[in-house]
Design a protein around this motif. Structure first.
Motif, PDB file in Angstrom:
ATOM      1  N   GLY A 195       0.789  -1.226   0.000  1.00 26.68           N
ATOM      2  CA  GLY A 195       0.000   0.000   0.000  1.00 26.68           C
ATOM      3  C   GLY A 195       0.821   1.276   0.000  1.00 26.68           C
ATOM      4  N   TRP A 196       2.119   1.168   0.148  1.00 26.28           N
ATOM      5  CA  TRP A 196       2.971   2.356   0.129  1.00 26.28           C
ATOM      6  C   TRP A 196       3.394   2.642  -1.296  1.00 26.28           C
ATOM      7  N   SER A 197       3.424   3.909  -1.644  1.00 30.29           N
ATOM      8  CA  SER A 197       3.776   4.333  -3.003  1.00 30.29           C
ATOM      9  C   SER A 197       5.090   5.090  -3.016  1.00 30.29           C
ATOM     10  N   PHE A 227      13.988   7.471  -5.084  1.00 27.66           N
ATOM     11  CA  PHE A 227      12.652   7.014  -4.730  1.00 27.66           C
ATOM     12  C   PHE A 227      12.062   8.013  -3.747  1.00 27.66           C
ATOM     13  N   ARG A 228      10.975   8.677  -4.173  1.00 21.08           N
ATOM     14  CA  ARG A 228      10.287   9.644  -3.321  1.00 21.08           C
ATOM     15  C   ARG A 228       9.076   8.963  -2.697  1.00 21.08           C
ATOM     16  N   TYR A 229       9.003   8.981  -1.383  1.00 21.63           N
ATOM     17  CA  TYR A 229       7.928   8.328  -0.641  1.00 21.63           C
ATOM     18  C   TYR A 229       6.635   9.127  -0.794  1.00 21.63           C
ATOM     19  N   PHE A 230       5.589   8.479  -1.302  1.00 19.68           N
ATOM     20  CA  PHE A 230       4.296   9.136  -1.515  1.00 19.68           C
ATOM     21  C   PHE A 230       3.223   8.594  -0.579  1.00 19.68           C
ATOM     22  N   LEU A 231       3.640   8.218   0.624  1.00 25.07           N
ATOM     23  CA  LEU A 231       2.723   7.850   1.692  1.00 25.07           C
ATOM     24  C   LEU A 231       1.900   6.621   1.338  1.00 25.07           C
ATOM     25  N   GLN A 232       0.772   6.491   2.014  1.00 20.11           N
ATOM     26  CA  GLN A 232      -0.098   5.352   1.764  1.00 20.11           C
ATOM     27  C   GLN A 232      -1.184   5.725   0.749  1.00 20.11           C
ATOM     28  N   ILE A 233      -0.772   6.358  -0.331  1.00 19.18           N
ATOM     29  CA  ILE A 233      -1.659   6.616  -1.462  1.00 19.18           C
ATOM     30  C   ILE A 233      -1.667   5.338  -2.290  1.00 19.18           C
ATOM     31  N   ASP A 234      -2.840   4.852  -2.651  1.00 15.66           N
ATOM     32  CA  ASP A 234      -2.943   3.628  -3.436  1.00 15.66           C
ATOM     33  C   ASP A 234      -2.041   3.734  -4.668  1.00 15.66           C
ATOM     34  N   PRO A 235      -1.108   2.793  -4.838  1.00  9.97           N
ATOM     35  CA  PRO A 235      -0.160   2.880  -5.952  1.00  9.97           C
ATOM     36  C   PRO A 235      -0.831   2.878  -7.327  1.00  9.97           C
ATOM     37  N   ALA A 294      -3.992  15.217  -0.833  1.00  8.28           N
ATOM     38  CA  ALA A 294      -5.278  15.875  -0.568  1.00  8.28           C
ATOM     39  C   ALA A 294      -6.339  15.386  -1.553  1.00  8.28           C
ATOM     40  N   GLU A 295      -5.986  15.270  -2.827  1.00  6.72           N
ATOM     41  CA  GLU A 295      -6.929  14.774  -3.831  1.00  6.72           C
ATOM     42  C   GLU A 295      -7.339  13.332  -3.519  1.00  6.72           C
ATOM     43  N   TYR A 296      -6.389  12.508  -3.121  1.00  2.60           N
ATOM     44  CA  TYR A 296      -6.673  11.110  -2.826  1.00  2.60           C
ATOM     45  C   TYR A 296      -7.611  10.997  -1.620  1.00  2.60           C
ATOM     46  N   GLN A 297      -7.367  11.787  -0.599  1.00  2.00           N
ATOM     47  CA  GLN A 297      -8.198  11.730   0.610  1.00  2.00           C
ATOM     48  C   GLN A 297      -9.601  12.268   0.372  1.00  2.00           C
ATOM     49  N   ALA A 298      -9.735  13.198  -0.578  1.00  4.65           N
ATOM     50  CA  ALA A 298     -11.033  13.833  -0.841  1.00  4.65           C
ATOM     51  C   ALA A 298     -11.940  12.980  -1.729  1.00  4.65           C
TER      52      ALA A 298
END
Length: 123
Positions: free
Chosen positions: A51-53, A90-98, A118-122
């Motif tokens: 789940g980590w991107s 490699f830039r860590y993009f949190l737990q945004i769905d890959p 923010a877009e992913y959470q909204a």
């Protein structure tokens, strides 16, 4: 050996406080002519959480999304790596769905972590 290899300067962002105590930078030699996707997979981060991107920058340009879930998803054409050296970050993009992140970047979204989070959470 060195004439037939490419020097890969690889690094990754930290994922949590204290993770940056030791540098993540390394130099890895790979066979000249390998596909970029294979090189990225070979030097992928040691942090392997589902789940980590990770957004992958190659020589400063956004090139792929990498995750444990989907492996390398290239945003550019796969090519053979033939230059003397290449820099991969490699830039860590949190737990945004890959898969979602890859789709947004493929649609032309800029790799702005906070805006995409923010877009992913909204949604």
């Amino acid at each position: 050996m060195f004439g037939s290899s490419v020097e890969v300067h690889v690094d990754r962002e930290s994922v949590a406080a204290g993770d940056d105590v030791v540098s993540h930078a390394a130099v890895v030699r790979v066979r000249r002519g390998m596909r970029l996707s294979a090189v990225i997979e070979q030097v992928a981060p040691d942090v392997r959480a589902p789940g980590w991107s990770w957004v992958v920058k190659v020589d400063g340009a956004t090139a792929a999304v990498w995750s444990v879930d989907h492996g390398v998803q290239l945003l550019i054409d796969d090519r053979r790596v033939t230059q003397k050296s290449v820099a991969i970050l490699f830039r860590y993009f949190l737990q945004i769905d890959p898969a979602w992140l890859f789709a947004r970047l493929a649609q032309g979204a800029r790799p702005n972590r906070e805006a995409l989070r923010a877009e992913y959470q909204a949604r």
